[in-house]
Design a protein around this motif. Structure first.
Motif, mmCIF file in Angstrom:
data_model
loop_
_atom_site.group_PDB
_atom_site.id
_atom_site.type_symbol
_atom_site.label_atom_id
_atom_site.label_comp_id
_atom_site.label_asym_id
_atom_site.label_seq_id
_atom_site.Cartn_x
_atom_site.Cartn_y
_atom_site.Cartn_z
ATOM 1 N N GLN B 92 0.838 -1.201 0.000
ATOM 2 C CA GLN B 92 0.000 0.000 0.000
ATOM 3 C C GLN B 92 0.877 1.256 0.000
ATOM 4 O OE1 GLN B 92 -3.424 -0.081 -0.146
ATOM 5 N NE2 GLN B 92 -3.146 2.088 -0.557
ATOM 6 N N ARG B 93 1.901 1.211 0.846
ATOM 7 C CA ARG B 93 2.814 2.368 0.902
ATOM 8 C C ARG B 93 3.529 2.541 -0.433
ATOM 9 N NH1 ARG B 93 5.283 1.219 6.835
ATOM 10 N NH2 ARG B 93 3.482 1.928 8.008
ATOM 11 N N ALA B 94 3.931 1.417 -1.017
ATOM 12 C CA ALA B 94 4.586 1.496 -2.322
ATOM 13 C C ALA B 94 3.639 2.110 -3.344
ATOM 14 C CB ALA B 94 5.028 0.104 -2.768
ATOM 15 N N ALA B 95 2.364 1.721 -3.241
ATOM 16 C CA ALA B 95 1.365 2.266 -4.170
ATOM 17 C C ALA B 95 1.179 3.761 -3.944
ATOM 18 C CB ALA B 95 0.038 1.525 -3.987
ATOM 19 N N GLU B 262 3.966 -12.313 2.047
ATOM 20 C CA GLU B 262 4.446 -11.985 3.384
ATOM 21 C C GLU B 262 5.502 -10.878 3.301
ATOM 22 O OE1 GLU B 262 7.661 -15.632 3.654
ATOM 23 O OE2 GLU B 262 5.588 -16.005 4.224
ATOM 24 N N THR B 263 5.881 -10.364 4.453
ATOM 25 C CA THR B 263 6.880 -9.302 4.476
ATOM 26 C C THR B 263 8.188 -9.821 5.067
ATOM 27 O OG1 THR B 263 5.190 -7.651 4.839
ATOM 28 C CG2 THR B 263 7.421 -7.004 5.327
ATOM 29 N N VAL B 264 9.276 -9.397 4.487
ATOM 30 C CA VAL B 264 10.597 -9.684 5.047
ATOM 31 C C VAL B 264 11.170 -8.335 5.474
ATOM 32 C CG1 VAL B 264 12.882 -10.635 4.606
ATOM 33 C CG2 VAL B 264 10.875 -11.657 3.514
ATOM 34 N N LYS B 265 11.348 -8.166 6.779
ATOM 35 C CA LYS B 265 11.678 -6.836 7.293
ATOM 36 C C LYS B 265 13.022 -6.329 6.793
ATOM 37 C CE LYS B 265 10.197 -5.619 11.676
ATOM 38 N NZ LYS B 265 10.043 -5.921 13.128
ATOM 39 N N LYS B 266 13.957 -7.263 6.653
ATOM 40 C CA LYS B 266 15.274 -6.812 6.245
ATOM 41 C C LYS B 266 15.737 -7.623 5.055
ATOM 42 C CE LYS B 266 19.726 -5.716 8.296
ATOM 43 N NZ LYS B 266 20.626 -6.002 9.407
ATOM 44 N N SER B 267 15.839 -6.951 3.934
ATOM 45 C CA SER B 267 16.314 -7.626 2.728
ATOM 46 C C SER B 267 17.398 -6.761 2.103
ATOM 47 C CB SER B 267 15.144 -7.839 1.769
ATOM 48 O OG SER B 267 15.562 -8.589 0.651
ATOM 49 N N GLU B 268 17.956 -7.244 1.037
ATOM 50 C CA GLU B 268 19.053 -6.513 0.427
ATOM 51 C C GLU B 268 19.085 -6.838 -1.052
ATOM 52 O OE1 GLU B 268 22.945 -5.887 2.795
ATOM 53 O OE2 GLU B 268 23.433 -7.330 1.246
ATOM 54 N N ASP B 269 19.221 -5.831 -1.894
ATOM 55 C CA ASP B 269 19.200 -6.111 -3.328
ATOM 56 C C ASP B 269 20.606 -6.453 -3.826
ATOM 57 O OD1 ASP B 269 20.651 -3.815 -3.782
ATOM 58 O OD2 ASP B 269 19.011 -2.704 -4.721
ATOM 59 N N VAL B 276 12.982 -3.213 2.693
ATOM 60 C CA VAL B 276 11.967 -4.127 3.197
ATOM 61 C C VAL B 276 11.411 -4.869 1.975
ATOM 62 C CG1 VAL B 276 10.184 -2.337 3.051
ATOM 63 C CG2 VAL B 276 9.834 -4.309 4.536
ATOM 64 N N ALA B 277 11.105 -6.150 2.146
ATOM 65 C CA ALA B 277 10.643 -6.909 0.985
ATOM 66 C C ALA B 277 9.253 -7.476 1.212
ATOM 67 C CB ALA B 277 11.613 -8.051 0.674
ATOM 68 N N VAL B 278 8.503 -7.584 0.134
ATOM 69 C CA VAL B 278 7.293 -8.398 0.132
ATOM 70 C C VAL B 278 7.659 -9.661 -0.629
ATOM 71 C CG1 VAL B 278 5.589 -6.585 0.407
ATOM 72 C CG2 VAL B 278 6.499 -7.087 -1.858
ATOM 73 N N ASP B 294 12.687 0.399 -0.931
ATOM 74 C CA ASP B 294 13.429 1.289 -0.047
ATOM 75 C C ASP B 294 12.621 1.542 1.221
ATOM 76 O OD1 ASP B 294 15.779 3.481 -0.057
ATOM 77 O OD2 ASP B 294 13.967 4.321 0.878
ATOM 78 N N LEU B 295 13.317 1.550 2.365
ATOM 79 C CA LEU B 295 12.638 1.664 3.656
ATOM 80 C C LEU B 295 11.943 3.010 3.842
ATOM 81 C CD1 LEU B 295 15.058 -0.062 6.149
ATOM 82 C CD2 LEU B 295 12.598 -0.456 5.950
ATOM 83 N N LYS B 296 12.499 4.044 3.251
ATOM 84 C CA LYS B 296 11.909 5.375 3.463
ATOM 85 C C LYS B 296 10.954 5.762 2.345
ATOM 86 C CE LYS B 296 15.471 7.504 6.338
ATOM 87 N NZ LYS B 296 16.756 6.818 6.033
ATOM 88 N N THR B 297 11.422 5.607 1.113
ATOM 89 C CA THR B 297 10.616 6.111 -0.009
ATOM 90 C C THR B 297 9.688 5.045 -0.586
ATOM 91 O OG1 THR B 297 12.248 5.419 -1.652
ATOM 92 C CG2 THR B 297 12.544 7.603 -0.676
ATOM 93 N N TYR B 298 9.887 3.789 -0.212
ATOM 94 C CA TYR B 298 9.125 2.660 -0.761
ATOM 95 C C TYR B 298 9.252 2.562 -2.275
ATOM 96 C CZ TYR B 298 7.456 1.527 3.797
ATOM 97 O OH TYR B 298 7.416 1.147 5.095
ATOM 98 N N GLN B 299 10.353 3.057 -2.768
ATOM 99 C CA GLN B 299 10.636 2.883 -4.182
ATOM 100 C C GLN B 299 11.183 1.466 -4.398
ATOM 101 O OE1 GLN B 299 12.645 6.147 -5.874
ATOM 102 N NE2 GLN B 299 12.848 5.207 -7.897
ATOM 103 N N TYR B 300 10.806 0.871 -5.538
ATOM 104 C CA TYR B 300 11.263 -0.489 -5.858
ATOM 105 C C TYR B 300 12.786 -0.505 -6.055
ATOM 106 C CZ TYR B 300 12.201 -4.542 -8.836
ATOM 107 O OH TYR B 300 12.735 -5.688 -9.383
ATOM 108 N N LEU B 301 13.464 -1.447 -5.398
ATOM 109 C CA LEU B 301 14.918 -1.549 -5.520
ATOM 110 C C LEU B 301 15.353 -2.747 -6.366
ATOM 111 C CD1 LEU B 301 16.080 -0.878 -1.829
ATOM 112 C CD2 LEU B 301 16.040 0.741 -3.740
ATOM 113 N N GLY B 302 14.744 -3.898 -6.105
ATOM 114 C CA GLY B 302 15.190 -5.087 -6.831
ATOM 115 C C GLY B 302 14.505 -6.323 -6.293
ATOM 116 N N GLN B 303 15.065 -7.480 -6.611
ATOM 117 C CA GLN B 303 14.457 -8.739 -6.213
ATOM 118 C C GLN B 303 15.549 -9.713 -5.778
ATOM 119 O OE1 GLN B 303 11.973 -10.275 -9.354
ATOM 120 N NE2 GLN B 303 11.255 -8.245 -9.957
ATOM 121 N N ARG B 304 15.131 -10.707 -5.026
ATOM 122 C CA ARG B 304 16.066 -11.802 -4.787
ATOM 123 C C ARG B 304 15.280 -13.066 -4.436
ATOM 124 N NH1 ARG B 304 18.874 -11.035 1.243
ATOM 125 N NH2 ARG B 304 16.923 -11.275 2.402
#
Lengths: 201, 341
Positions: B92-95, B262-269, B276-278, B294-304
């Protein structure tokens, strides 16, 4: 390497693979020709679920190796079976586990989904259990050679190509595997299959 | 009756299967993505999406998380996985955030340029036997705004590889390091119309949640596999696709409705950026597919993708097998001329 199932006018696998080097889509025909057979083989070894992935990976790996295919070999079967064998090796634990289940319980997790009635089976429960015991205890390389010949229908020459070993190695592996099976089957009268269907091991 | 006849009968009730058109299409789609270097393993979720996604969805390794010691099976670092509702909040925040980001307005005839970093497993299967490693690269892709992906161009810088968890690094892995291209992105594109990810097509998608959800589930039989496939489609639109803000917001809202997220609180691209990851777990693959924000802007960073079932994934739980980082998206008037026409 004899391609008796095809009419002489049809291009052989080597020609298809050569074409697929320039036109990747041509590889679809290699798939159509051989995928059903390879899939049955892999299913017999691993069961339906892993087989689907293994077959997909086999043809993808084959496509990626098409530059290295020896075009003097008109049939791609040994090559494809060889790639499939490499991929099956990653599921060795599953394969052996399922054979052990069959050995212990007489119930075959691999073939059960394909069989509605137990009397559809061609071999007796006790024979199946002992064969499973033999197959499970073979060294992986021996099992590969034996099953390429028995289930894949490859000649010794083709199995040697598939496994990248000398033909003499295939011969000795198959012979040793046969001895092993004979020993396991020793106590069973293989002709009394019908009466033994419901016997518990 | 000798033992070979007995063996021949064992499991002989298994029939020779009918060829499924789906299996053939899957192969052709994989072949289409087969430009070098080649991600190999079990990219089933990518397969239906076809072209151009192979390296896009796949991603780069995250230094702190990847397990190189395959013997221990120690996840190294276990992320906290939150239940579904938290994921909905994240999406929702990303949206909500899409409208705050600067938006690109590419025009017909122009190209969208995606710069990313990726890591993918590679299976090497040759006369020396079977080996595995994690191939890493930085890639730039030019995709026509309104044209066929066949006119896409790929430039790649292959980075030093990493060992696949539990496997030695094969010598051939290092031979690939260097730059290649510009090359054609793909030789052909077998994707269904509704799986296209070019800008012109993405711009035509619904801007409401229900409509976008329907699009994600198009042609899928209901069930857990459909949910995962829908999730996968979300990833393919994000990886090397650019959606106008309205569609992007709808995509995130629709994604939040997919069961099992689900949410993964700490992820890394792939580039080491934390977020933060869904995520959704594929029980078949034994992997969790994470989309990182991104934790602040909720901009898409990547996937893993992270291993959750060691047996199925054939790697220790917690290891990262694929990763991407979308580093930059821009618009260009033209694409480089490819090698060899």
């Amino acid at each position: 390497m004899s391609d008796t199932s095809r009419t002489p006018t049809e291009v052989d696998d080597a020609a298809l693979i050569e074409r697929a080097r320039r036109e990747p889509e041509a590889f679809a025909e290699v798939f159509r020709r051989h995928a059903p057979e390879i899939q049955r083989y892999v299913t017999r070894r691993l069961g339906a679920d892993p087989a689907e992935d293994v077959v997909a990976d086999t043809f993808l790996a084959a496509f990626r190796q098409r530059e290295r295919y020896d075009l003097s070999r008109s049939s791609a079967r040994p090559w494809l079976y060889g790639i499939a064998t490499n991929l099956i090796a990653r599921h060795k634990r599953i394969e052996v586990h399922q054979l052990r289940v069959l050995e212990r319980t007489g119930t075959d997790p691999v073939s059960d989904p394909f069989t509605e009635r137990s009397d559809e089976r061609l071999s007796a429960r006790s024979v199946r259990q002992r064969l499973a015991a033999a197959l499970a205890s073979l060294p992986a390389g021996h099992r590969d050679a034996l099953l390429l010949v028995a289930w894949g229908g490859l000649s010794y020459q083709e199995a040697a190509q598939a496994l990248g070993v000398r033909i003499g190695t295939v011969r000795s592996r198959v012979n040793r595997a046969r001895n092993k099976m004979r020993k396991e089957l020793g106590g069973v009268d293989p002709t009394s299959s019908i009466s033994e269907v419901h016997v518990r091991g | 009756m000798d033992e070979m006849t007995q063996l021949d009968r064992l499991r002989s009730e298994i029939p020779t299967p009918e060829l499924s058109g789906a299996a053939e299409r899957r192969l052709l789609a994989e072949i289409a993505t087969s430009s070098q270097p080649r991600p190999a393993r079990r990219q089933r979720r990518r397969v239906n999406l076809g072209l151009g996604l192979a390296s896009g969805l796949a991603a780069a390794v995250t230094m702190g998380v990847v397990i190189t010691n395959g013997d221990s099976g120690d996840p190294g670092q276990t992320p906290t996985v939150q239940p579904y509702s938290m994921a909905a909040v994240t999406l929702q925040r990303a949206a909500d955030n899409t409208s705050k980001q600067e938006e690109l307005h590419p025009k017909p005839g122009q190209f969208l340029v995606f710069e990313s970093q990726t890591m993918d497993p590679v299976d090497s299967n040759n006369e020396n036997g079977h080996s595995r490693f994690l191939s890493r690269s930085k890639r730039t892709v030019w995709l026509p705004v309104d044209g066929s992906s066949l006119d896409g161009v790929l430039f790649m810088e292959v980075l030093p590889p990493k060992p696949y968890p539990g496997w030695p690094l094969p010598p051939e892995a290092k031979q690939e390091v260097g730059t290649r291209g510009p090359d054609r992105l793909a030789d052909f594109d077998q994707r269904a119309e509704y799986l296209r990810t070019d800008y012109a097509y993405l711009s035509s998608l619904p801007t409401d949640t229900a409509g976008m959800r329907k699009h994600l589930y198009l042609e899928l039989e209901p069930g857990a596999r459909a949910d995962y496939e829908a999730w996968d489609r979300v990833g393919s639109m994000l990886a090397e696709g650019y959606l106008p803000a309205a569609q992007r917001a709808a995509l995130f809202r629709a994604a939040a409705t997919i069961p099992g997220v689900e949410t993964v609180k700490k992820s890394e691209d792939a580039a080491g950026r934390e977020g933060v990851a869904v995520a959704m777990v594929s029980t078949e693959a034994g992997e969790r597919q994470e989309y990182i924000f991104d934790l602040k802007t909720y901009q898409y960073l990547g996937q893993r993708t992270v291993v959750v079932d060691a047996d199925k994934a054939e790697a220790p739980v917690g290891s990262v097998l694929t990763a991407t980082a979308l580093l930059k998206v821009s618009v260009a008037d033209s694409a480089p001329v490819v090698n060899g026409g």
